[in-house]
Design a protein around this motif. Sequence first.
Motif: not given
Length: 260
Positions: A106-109, A116-125
């Motif tokens: 989730l990003s804002i201007r 980038v204000m909030l992030r959920v990271q992928s678990t893929l290699p």
Amino acid sequence: MTDHAPAGTQAVGRALSVLKLLGSATGELSGAEIANAVGLSSGTANRIIRALVAEDFIARNPRTDCYYLGSGTVLLGQAAQRGFGIDKMLPLLEQLNAETGESVNLSIRDGDESVVMLRVQSTLPLRFEQRTGARFPLHTTASGKAILAFTPRWEDYVAALPPRLQKLTPHTLETPQELEQAIAAVRKRGYSIDEQENVDGVRSVGAPILDSAGNAQAALVVQVPAVRMPKGRVRELGERAVQIAAEAAWFVPVNRTTSR
């Protein structure tokens, strides 16, 4: 600094510069590094650092004699997230992450940048690593283009840009005219595309999170390694991001601004 600036403005500005510097740093910084980076004498920098340490905005590592952001900034950040409704949006980012297996943010201007204000990271290699607080030019990102497309008077913003835009990769848009065309495409299809324009090898789609007036207050972005993102999947993820962004819009406070 003008003669008409309010008393204390310079001190506040310097303290904010120190906080922003530590917020963007990848690790701890010494007092000398802070002074050099913000252009202050060692004495002035040390006075500002001591004041910020006293209020818990900066913490000192006694083993290294270096500094990092303190608990006070964490509390402020949490309060800001609540004010923007960001804390309520996390389950939606987690849902999109679980559905796609890809990184979601989730990003804002903030002025000319997407943050980038909030992030959920992928678990893929194979995935794109990114930290919260990261900043990028609006024209290079899916988030920036999604927000600009639904910002009042976006045409004025584009018209004021220099003839040649900053390039981060060989794919970055080069002119305001190219950005204008990209924004028109976002408005037509509802989502934006970052075609390896911000990071080579990463494709992203972004959907604007709109307030009740139809203005973008943030953007929801899915970031995918290009090898896992054929054109057919771009549309699939873009349309799903739009659906999730519409749900996130319920948590956006009225009349927030995304520029400064």
